[in-house]
Design a protein around this motif. Sequence first.
Motif, PDB file in Angstrom:
ATOM      1  N   VAL A 189       0.872  -1.176   0.000  1.00  0.00           N
ATOM      2  CA  VAL A 189       0.000   0.000   0.000  1.00  0.00           C
ATOM      3  C   VAL A 189       0.905   1.221   0.000  1.00  0.00           C
ATOM      4  CG1 VAL A 189      -1.801   1.241   1.258  1.00  0.00           C
ATOM      5  CG2 VAL A 189      -1.769  -1.268   1.278  1.00  0.00           C
ATOM      6  N   ASP A 240       1.271   4.145   4.021  1.00  0.00           N
ATOM      7  CA  ASP A 240       2.323   3.308   3.426  1.00  0.00           C
ATOM      8  C   ASP A 240       2.432   2.048   4.268  1.00  0.00           C
ATOM      9  OD1 ASP A 240       3.540   4.806   1.183  1.00  0.00           O
ATOM     10  OD2 ASP A 240       4.009   6.285   2.728  1.00  0.00           O
ATOM     11  N   LYS A 295     -11.831   1.929  -4.250  1.00  0.00           N
ATOM     12  CA  LYS A 295     -10.660   2.377  -4.986  1.00  0.00           C
ATOM     13  C   LYS A 295     -10.027   3.565  -4.264  1.00  0.00           C
ATOM     14  CE  LYS A 295     -12.334   0.967  -9.554  1.00  0.00           C
ATOM     15  NZ  LYS A 295     -12.641   1.404 -10.943  1.00  0.00           N
ATOM     16  N   PRO A 296      -8.713   3.539  -4.074  1.00  0.00           N
ATOM     17  CA  PRO A 296      -8.066   4.676  -3.412  1.00  0.00           C
ATOM     18  C   PRO A 296      -8.197   5.945  -4.252  1.00  0.00           C
ATOM     19  CG  PRO A 296      -6.426   3.171  -4.333  1.00  0.00           C
ATOM     20  CD  PRO A 296      -7.753   2.495  -4.461  1.00  0.00           C
ATOM     21  N   LEU A 329     -10.185  -1.589   0.653  1.00  0.00           N
ATOM     22  CA  LEU A 329      -9.282  -1.143  -0.407  1.00  0.00           C
ATOM     23  C   LEU A 329      -8.380  -2.289  -0.867  1.00  0.00           C
ATOM     24  CD1 LEU A 329      -8.327   2.321   1.106  1.00  0.00           C
ATOM     25  CD2 LEU A 329      -9.480   1.980  -1.090  1.00  0.00           C
ATOM     26  N   LYS A 348      -6.170   8.387  -3.794  1.00  0.00           N
ATOM     27  CA  LYS A 348      -4.780   8.816  -3.951  1.00  0.00           C
ATOM     28  C   LYS A 348      -3.895   7.614  -3.647  1.00  0.00           C
ATOM     29  CE  LYS A 348      -1.299  11.855  -1.863  1.00  0.00           C
ATOM     30  NZ  LYS A 348      -1.036  12.803  -0.746  1.00  0.00           N
ATOM     31  N   GLY A 349      -2.790   7.506  -4.363  1.00  0.00           N
ATOM     32  CA  GLY A 349      -1.858   6.421  -4.106  1.00  0.00           C
ATOM     33  C   GLY A 349      -2.193   5.159  -4.878  1.00  0.00           C
ATOM     34  N   ARG A 350      -1.496   4.077  -4.537  1.00  0.00           N
ATOM     35  CA  ARG A 350      -1.697   2.822  -5.263  1.00  0.00           C
ATOM     36  C   ARG A 350      -1.575   1.624  -4.326  1.00  0.00           C
ATOM     37  NH1 ARG A 350       3.787   3.999  -6.352  1.00  0.00           N
ATOM     38  NH2 ARG A 350       5.177   2.214  -6.041  1.00  0.00           N
ATOM     39  N   ILE A 351      -2.152   0.509  -4.751  1.00  0.00           N
ATOM     40  CA  ILE A 351      -2.074  -0.756  -4.022  1.00  0.00           C
ATOM     41  C   ILE A 351      -1.628  -1.835  -4.990  1.00  0.00           C
ATOM     42  CG2 ILE A 351      -3.369  -2.512  -2.730  1.00  0.00           C
ATOM     43  CD1 ILE A 351      -5.249  -0.300  -1.814  1.00  0.00           C
ATOM     44  N   VAL A 386      -1.549   5.851   0.163  1.00  0.00           N
ATOM     45  CA  VAL A 386      -2.982   5.745  -0.106  1.00  0.00           C
ATOM     46  C   VAL A 386      -3.801   6.650   0.813  1.00  0.00           C
ATOM     47  CG1 VAL A 386      -4.986   4.202   0.150  1.00  0.00           C
ATOM     48  CG2 VAL A 386      -2.986   3.468  -1.159  1.00  0.00           C
ATOM     49  N   SER A 387      -4.737   7.374   0.228  1.00  0.00           N
ATOM     50  CA  SER A 387      -5.693   8.187   0.980  1.00  0.00           C
ATOM     51  C   SER A 387      -7.104   7.864   0.500  1.00  0.00           C
ATOM     52  CB  SER A 387      -5.414   9.684   0.797  1.00  0.00           C
ATOM     53  OG  SER A 387      -4.152  10.041   1.312  1.00  0.00           O
ATOM     54  N   PHE A 388      -8.075   8.016   1.423  1.00  0.00           N
ATOM     55  CA  PHE A 388      -9.467   7.751   1.056  1.00  0.00           C
ATOM     56  C   PHE A 388     -10.376   8.603   1.928  1.00  0.00           C
ATOM     57  CE2 PHE A 388     -13.546   5.625   1.044  1.00  0.00           C
ATOM     58  CZ  PHE A 388     -13.694   5.275  -0.291  1.00  0.00           C
TER      59      PHE A 388
END
Length: 252
Positions: free
Chosen positions: A8, A25, A56-57, A50, A59-62, A11-13
Amino acid sequence: MENPIINVKNVSFRYERENVLENIDLSIPKGSFLGLVGPNGSGKSTLLKLILGLLKPQKGRIELFGMPISKFREWDRIGFVSQKANSFNTGFPATVYEVVASGLTKKIGLFHFMDKKMKEDVISAIHSVGMDPFIHRNIGELSGGQQQRVFIARAIVSKPEILILDEPTVGVDVKNVQAFYEMLDKLNKQLGITLILVTHDIGTVTNKVTHVACLNKFLHFHGDKEEYEKLEEKDLSSFYQFDVKVLSHEHN
């Protein structure tokens, strides 16, 4: 960390105007047992959704198994057990064997039959959670803790590499909680399943886990068990934003 099984990154949600997770992170190595702790409303369930691709985030990625989650399709490699025990319909007419076997429905198809190997896998999963004596018992006749073991068997019968458990001890008698954690420890060490355990029980989280993550909108701490055990109560209280007393429930 080499090739984390879950990664992760930043990531923000948020739900409407409420920020739930910010700049998370979190890297989870293969074969680890992560205890994810935090107060109610800290974003733990959102983070699970997530990782499971249900949200779906923003911001950021998984990444799962080194692949961006948007391209990941092998969801049978991940098992999930929610808080079922305290809300399960006790009148549901199915035996332990039938409930666990239903975990193979996607693999065999809705109107097909299990072969010999699949039947052996069902029995093996039931054995792994210590429910052999109840294999032909109606699940509605079992205690909350026993039902949760059955749901875990259902989740692992397809042999996932990751098992995510959201507060699995809800509905489990206090006297049986330690045995429940020992069963999870066995799944992690003997079957090599990477475990993510969401829990409120700070006292027991260090008994079996290899890593701990403290979440409260931000990821306040992420490290191995030894690092976590060195934290002082004032540190935990700052994470939780209220006084925390660390109690150990492990008994000889």
